[in-house]
Design a protein around this motif. Structure first.
Motif, PDB file in Angstrom:
ATOM      1  N   THR A  23      -7.881 -50.146  19.692  1.00 29.73           N
ATOM      2  CA  THR A  23      -7.871 -50.346  21.148  1.00 29.73           C
ATOM      3  C   THR A  23      -6.803 -49.512  21.839  1.00 29.73           C
ATOM      4  O   THR A  23      -6.651 -49.599  23.056  1.00 29.73           O
ATOM      5  CB  THR A  23      -7.655 -51.828  21.487  1.00 29.73           C
ATOM      6  OG1 THR A  23      -6.437 -52.279  20.864  1.00 29.73           O
ATOM      7  CG2 THR A  23      -8.828 -52.674  20.994  1.00 29.73           C
ATOM      8  N   ILE A  65     -15.416 -50.291  27.243  1.00 24.45           N
ATOM      9  CA  ILE A  65     -15.005 -51.533  26.609  1.00 24.45           C
ATOM     10  C   ILE A  65     -16.016 -51.985  25.565  1.00 24.45           C
ATOM     11  O   ILE A  65     -17.088 -51.407  25.417  1.00 24.45           O
ATOM     12  CB  ILE A  65     -14.800 -52.642  27.664  1.00 24.45           C
ATOM     13  CG1 ILE A  65     -16.106 -52.941  28.410  1.00 24.45           C
ATOM     14  CG2 ILE A  65     -13.712 -52.221  28.665  1.00 24.45           C
ATOM     15  CD1 ILE A  65     -15.985 -54.043  29.462  1.00 24.45           C
ATOM     16  N   HIS A 258     -11.293 -48.028  24.965  1.00 26.64           N
ATOM     17  CA  HIS A 258     -10.364 -48.016  26.109  1.00 26.64           C
ATOM     18  C   HIS A 258      -9.582 -46.703  26.191  1.00 26.64           C
ATOM     19  O   HIS A 258      -8.449 -46.686  26.677  1.00 26.64           O
ATOM     20  CB  HIS A 258      -9.367 -49.178  26.032  1.00 26.64           C
ATOM     21  CG  HIS A 258      -9.965 -50.493  25.674  1.00 26.64           C
ATOM     22  ND1 HIS A 258     -10.983 -51.062  26.400  1.00 26.64           N
ATOM     23  CD2 HIS A 258      -9.689 -51.359  24.662  1.00 26.64           C
ATOM     24  CE1 HIS A 258     -11.311 -52.225  25.855  1.00 26.64           C
ATOM     25  NE2 HIS A 258     -10.551 -52.417  24.793  1.00 26.64           N
ATOM     26  N   SER A 259     -10.155 -45.612  25.741  1.00 29.18           N
ATOM     27  CA  SER A 259      -9.415 -44.357  25.647  1.00 29.18           C
ATOM     28  C   SER A 259     -10.292 -43.210  26.129  1.00 29.18           C
ATOM     29  O   SER A 259     -11.374 -42.977  25.583  1.00 29.18           O
ATOM     30  CB  SER A 259      -8.960 -44.108  24.209  1.00 29.18           C
ATOM     31  OG  SER A 259      -8.138 -45.177  23.755  1.00 29.18           O
ATOM     32  N   GLN A 260      -9.810 -42.509  27.119  1.00 23.91           N
ATOM     33  CA  GLN A 260     -10.605 -41.468  27.750  1.00 23.91           C
ATOM     34  C   GLN A 260     -10.209 -40.095  27.226  1.00 23.91           C
ATOM     35  O   GLN A 260      -9.023 -39.752  27.180  1.00 23.91           O
ATOM     36  CB  GLN A 260     -10.419 -41.526  29.270  1.00 23.91           C
ATOM     37  CG  GLN A 260     -11.409 -40.678  30.039  1.00 23.91           C
ATOM     38  CD  GLN A 260     -11.485 -41.080  31.497  1.00 23.91           C
ATOM     39  OE1 GLN A 260     -11.174 -42.229  31.849  1.00 23.91           O
ATOM     40  NE2 GLN A 260     -11.902 -40.179  32.347  1.00 23.91           N
ATOM     41  N   GLN A 279      -5.058 -43.307  28.072  1.00 29.00           N
ATOM     42  CA  GLN A 279      -5.637 -44.558  28.569  1.00 29.00           C
ATOM     43  C   GLN A 279      -5.476 -44.728  30.076  1.00 29.00           C
ATOM     44  O   GLN A 279      -6.049 -45.633  30.659  1.00 29.00           O
ATOM     45  CB  GLN A 279      -5.034 -45.749  27.823  1.00 29.00           C
ATOM     46  CG  GLN A 279      -5.458 -45.781  26.358  1.00 29.00           C
ATOM     47  CD  GLN A 279      -5.143 -47.097  25.688  1.00 29.00           C
ATOM     48  OE1 GLN A 279      -3.990 -47.516  25.627  1.00 29.00           O
ATOM     49  NE2 GLN A 279      -6.173 -47.762  25.164  1.00 29.00           N
TER      50      GLN A 279
END
Length: 594
Positions: A23, A65, A258-260, A279
């Motif tokens: 996450t 998510i 949750h990580s772009q 994030q």
């Protein structure tokens, strides 16, 4: 070995065969052969198929998510299809103001969740005509993309399942065109009177309205029953069908949520096998490197945005937002095509879903039953069960400038039948009465828009301009589609059924009135494609070659709806699944994997 020791051994063995869900980027310490950007329609397929080879390690990076959160019933309950739009499961993009829609800007849903848009869409599985795939083969110069060549991937992707109540589907589909895959599809558990009248019309007027036993057969025209991505009483997604099974059973695949991905990183000249991840705008940035390649599956909006942020795109545009260009690819972000939808509503003399949907207690009871055992009216696709794919008349003046459809067996427009009042934006659902809606979609539009950067930050939404109804063909076809819908329900099969049209559509007599209705009420069908379109290796245009590798770049491949040459005369999720299945084999062949 004691029982206690055996149980401990089995628990350790189980843990060792499961992937890890991270996450936060700081948790990731492994090295990977492949990095898949986006756990959407295509990304989940690619990740699953690559991880079949136990000798390699795969990391999937998803900006959104989990699909197993506290509100996940919004996206897993078939009856609630569409209610995930505008929630935490949605990127919540917005288009630019659209002149073709009277200056309206539209919300532009894309899935911000495992499964991507397969987790929030309308669940319709319709592959389109065989000509769609043959066009891709022709445009790319690779016969492997043709309908005949893709048959093994079609069967590998999807599997027909009976509805929760085991209603017989005999005569409503062709079992020979469905396969053995993990994506579950099926037909409605509940047939309504208007569905039967649709089929009756095909029987009484077969020349004008031919019956199509299965719209997934490659036959792109006619009226038939719709498959939905539903199985065992729940929505089936790319995540549930591909990603979760891989994560649950293999230790060589991990997922970072949750990580772009903020950009691809050039590791050596024109080679992009690393990604930068964060994030939030002000959060620490991390880099992960794939020893083999990066597969970009961020969708028709996310993929061109990431490419441009990486310096791959139209050089002048990149300069305007302060991104130094590395590879000048003018077509990145261009050629955006999308389809619009609008509905006509009719009060009818028969039973529909309207009274049920207007009864909060009944809906609540149905949702409670679904939560308990995945049965009941909430456990199946019941809103839209029948559809017609149609073409303009052969001598239509709209075709004088050429035919945008993939071929003579591909639709220009569709009309679908919904067993309730399906409101256009700005309309209020009537509190009483039984209502049916007919949706209108221009399947083969000629309007083309664009996705552009608005800043050099990945955390700023891009500009999205679908350019709806900017051609005479598109608005003329929509007018023709509404005329065709009216004509269809005046056949004898509909005698005594239609009571009245809803007020907004009561006086659509002239073309000007019909056009005004279209421009006032049309909205997006959420089908963006073609912003990184495929082309031959020898052509300057396009973004990816027939192997889906970005032109002029090394170690980065695009697999998602952005590579499609044009809008699909079906529903694009089905085609993207099939493309991803073959793309996984192309990757394996490149690297000598099994």
């Amino acid at each position: 070995m004691s029982l206690l020791s055996l149980l401990f051994f089995l628990s350790i063995a189980h843990l060792s065969t499961a992937g890890t869900i991270f996450t936060a980027p700081a948790q990731v310490t492994e090295s990977y052969d492949f990095i898949v950007v986006g756990a959407g329609t295509a990304g989940c397929v690619i990740a699953n198929r690559l991880s079949e080879d136990s000798s390699i390690k795969v990391l999937v990076i998803e900006a959104g998510i989990s699909d197993n959160g506290t509100e996940s019933s919004l996206i897993s309950t078939p009856l609630l299809a569409g209610t995930g739009i505008g929630t935490i499961y949605d990127w919540n993009y917005t288009t630019t103001a659209q002149p073709g829609l009277n200056g309206r800007a539209l919300g532009y849903p894309r899935g911000f969740v495992m499964g991507g848009s397969t987790s929030i869409n309308g669940m319709i599985y319709s592959r389109g005509s065989s000509e769609e795939y043959d066009r891709m083969a022709r445009v790319s110069g690779d016969s492997g993309w043709s309908w005949d060549s893709l048959q093994k991937y079609i069967y590998k992707n999807e599997r027909h399942t009976p509805p929760w109540n085991n209603r017989s589907n005999v005569g409503e589909f062709d079992p020979h065109v469905h396969g053995y895959g993990s994506l579950l599809t099926g037909l409605t558990p509940t047939v309504f009177e208007h569905d039967l009248r649709v089929i009756q019309t095909t029987s009484e007027h077969p020349d004008m309205y031919p019956f199509n036993l299965d719209v997934n057969s490659g036959d792109g025209l006619g009226f038939g029953w719709l498959h939905a991505t539903v199985g065992h009483g729940a929505r089936s997604t790319s995540s549930s069908a591909y990603l979760h099974p891989a994560l649950n059973s293999r230790s060589n695949i991990d997922l970072l949520l949750h990580s772009q991905v903020t950009k691809l990183v050039e590791t050596t000249p024109k080679t992009f096998n690393s990604v930068q991840v964060a994030q939030a705008l002000t959060a620490p940035k991390y880099e992960f490197t794939a020893s083999k390649e990066v597969i970009l599956s961020a969708g028709a909006i996310g993929t061109p945005q990431i490419l441009m942020l990486s310096g791959i795109g139209p050089a002048n545009h990149l300069a305007s937002v302060g991104v130094p260009f590395i590879i000048d690819l003018p077509d990145v972000g261009n050629n955006l095509q999308d389809q619009v939808i609008l509905t006509l509503q009719y009060e009818v003399n028969g039973t529909t879903l309207s009274p049920f949907l207007n009864d909060d207690a009944a809906v609540g009871a149905a949702l409670a039953q679904w939560a308990e055992n995945r049965t009941g009216i909430a456990a199946g696709n019941t809103v839209v069960n029948t559809i017609g794919y149609l073409r303009l008349p052969f001598k239509s003046p709209l075709l004088s400038m050429g035919d945008p459809a993939a071929g003579p067996n591909s639709a220009h427009y569709q009309i679908a039948f919904l067993g309730t009042f399906y409101p256009n934006q700005g309309q209020t659902v009537p509190a009483t009465g039984n209502w049916m809606s007919i949706s209108i979609v221009v399947q083969s539009p000629t309007s083309r828009g664009e996705v552009k950067l608005t800043s050099s930050s990945a955390f700023t939404h891009p500009s999205i301009d679908p350019a709806y109804f900017t051609t005479a063909f598109d608005i003329g076809t929509a007018i023709e589609a509404i005329r065709a819908a009216h004509k269809f329900i005046t056949t004898s099969a509909w005698d005594g059924f239609i009571i009245r049209p809803y007020a907004d559509a009561a006086n659509l007599t002239t073309d000007a009135q019909v056009e005004a209705y279209i421009r006032k009420f049309s909205s997006t069908l959420n089908h963006p494609t073609s912003t990184a379109k495929i082309s031959k290796d020898t052509e300057e245009g396009g973004v990816v070659g027939p192997d889906l590798i970005v032109k002029g770049a090394n170690r980065v491949r695009v697999v998602d709806a952005s590579i499609l040459p044009a809008a699909v005369a079906g529903f694009p999720q089905a085609e993207v699944y099939i493309i991803a299945e073959r793309a996984a084999d192309l990757v394996k062949e490149t690297w000598g994997l099994t």
